[in-house]
Design a protein around this motif. Structure first.
Motif: not given
Length: 313
Positions: A34-55
């Motif tokens: 339940i706690h992990l699910k709540r934490n995952y829900n907190a990701l909604l709307g977060k801006v995530v910058l990922i380098t090396g994202a082409s593959s």
């Protein structure tokens, strides 16, 4: 009859003890889920910058965070491949309630331009909640056969590029009093292998930089996670630089049998929501190597000498 009664009493006691341990364990697992699910829900709307994202892992990380409702900013040198990843995200996860991915080409080795890239991204997104420093290149070649220019190029991309990008993003995180910086390191950042001097050195540097950074930004509510991964089945070994600067061009056997990028991406996502400081994703043998390097260095040195004598990658 007496022996049967004793046996019954023993089994009853064993059952009671088992139940006494099982029920709390089940409750713990449910609460944790339940706690992990709540934490995952907190990701909604977060801006995530990922380098090396082409593959490879970067692409898998894009899928992992996008399906959690994040707005992902896809960064790498190849715009065409980034556009492909963006299209696949939209097609694979059509029901995800989030903002479409952003494609932003950049070159980590061009460190002087990274602040302006961050400014442009912030002008569009308004914030960067999670920075995942995943971009990098590997190396195959002995110390003697590796040209200094190759050492510089690998260090420039893997270490200086990630450090410079992190420094460019940090002011906005500090202003927002929130943020998370992730460094995709390698198990070779914990123990060096023969024929990998440049790559291992860059990952060692990343580990040290992360430890210093973590201590300094904790006061600003910014988390730092280092992911020390073993072999992942990507094109990293094919694209690795040889001592002369050319491409290795081969899929190593260890890489071929490595973890699927999706599995590693899931573990990274879990580490982020749990705000872990570092995780090790590896099979048993590399873990033993890390243990030996830390607690029995003389044994580790001997094993590495024998490995180097075989001239194997």
């Amino acid at each position: 009859m007496f022996d049967g009664k004793k046996l019954y009493q023993s089994l009853s006691l064993l059952g009671s003890l088992s139940l006494a341990f099982t029920i709390p364990w089940i409750v713990f697992k449910v609460c944790r889920a339940i706690h992990l699910k709540r934490n995952y829900n907190a990701l909604l709307g977060k801006v995530v910058l990922i380098t090396g994202a082409s593959s490879g892992l970067g692409e898998a990380l894009a899928h992992e965070f996008y399906k959690q409702g994040c707005q992902v900013v896809l960064c790498a040198r190849r715009r065409q491949e980034l556009e492909r990843v963006r299209t696949e995200l939209l097609q694979t996860h059509p029901t995800v309630p989030t903002i479409p991915p952003i494609v932003h080409p950049l070159d980590l080795s061009d460190i002087n331009t990274l602040p302006s890239h961050v400014d442009k991204i912030l002008a569009v997104t308004g914030k960067i909640d999670i920075l995942i420093n995943n971009g990098g290149i590997s190396h195959r070649g002995s110390v003697l056969a590796t040209q200094p220019d190759v050492d510089i190029k690998i260090m420039l991309t893997n270490y200086f590029g990630s450090a410079a990008l992190t420094k460019a993003v940090l002011p906005s995180m500090i202003k927002n009093k929130s943020g998370h910086v992730v460094f995709i390191s390698s198990i070779q950042g914990l123990m060096a292998l023969p024929e990998r001097s440049a790559y291992s050195a860059s990952k060692h540097a990343m580990q040290a930089f992360s430890d210093s950074l973590r201590a300094e930004v904790a006061i600003h509510n910014i988390s730092v996670t280092v992911v020390s991964a073993g072999y992942i089945k990507t094109e990293l070994s094919r694209n690795a630089l040889t001592g002369s600067g050319g491409k290795h061009g081969e899929m190593d056997a260890a890489t071929e049998s490595g973890y699927a990028p999706g599995y590693v991406a899931t573990e990274v996502g879990r580490a982020v929501v749990q705000k872990k400081k570092e995780i090790l994703i590896s099979t048993l043998v590399p873990r033993i190597g890390v243990f030996l390097r830390k607690y029995l260095p003389s044994v580790y040195f001997y094993v590495m000498e024998k490995r180097a004598q075989k001239h194997s990658f």
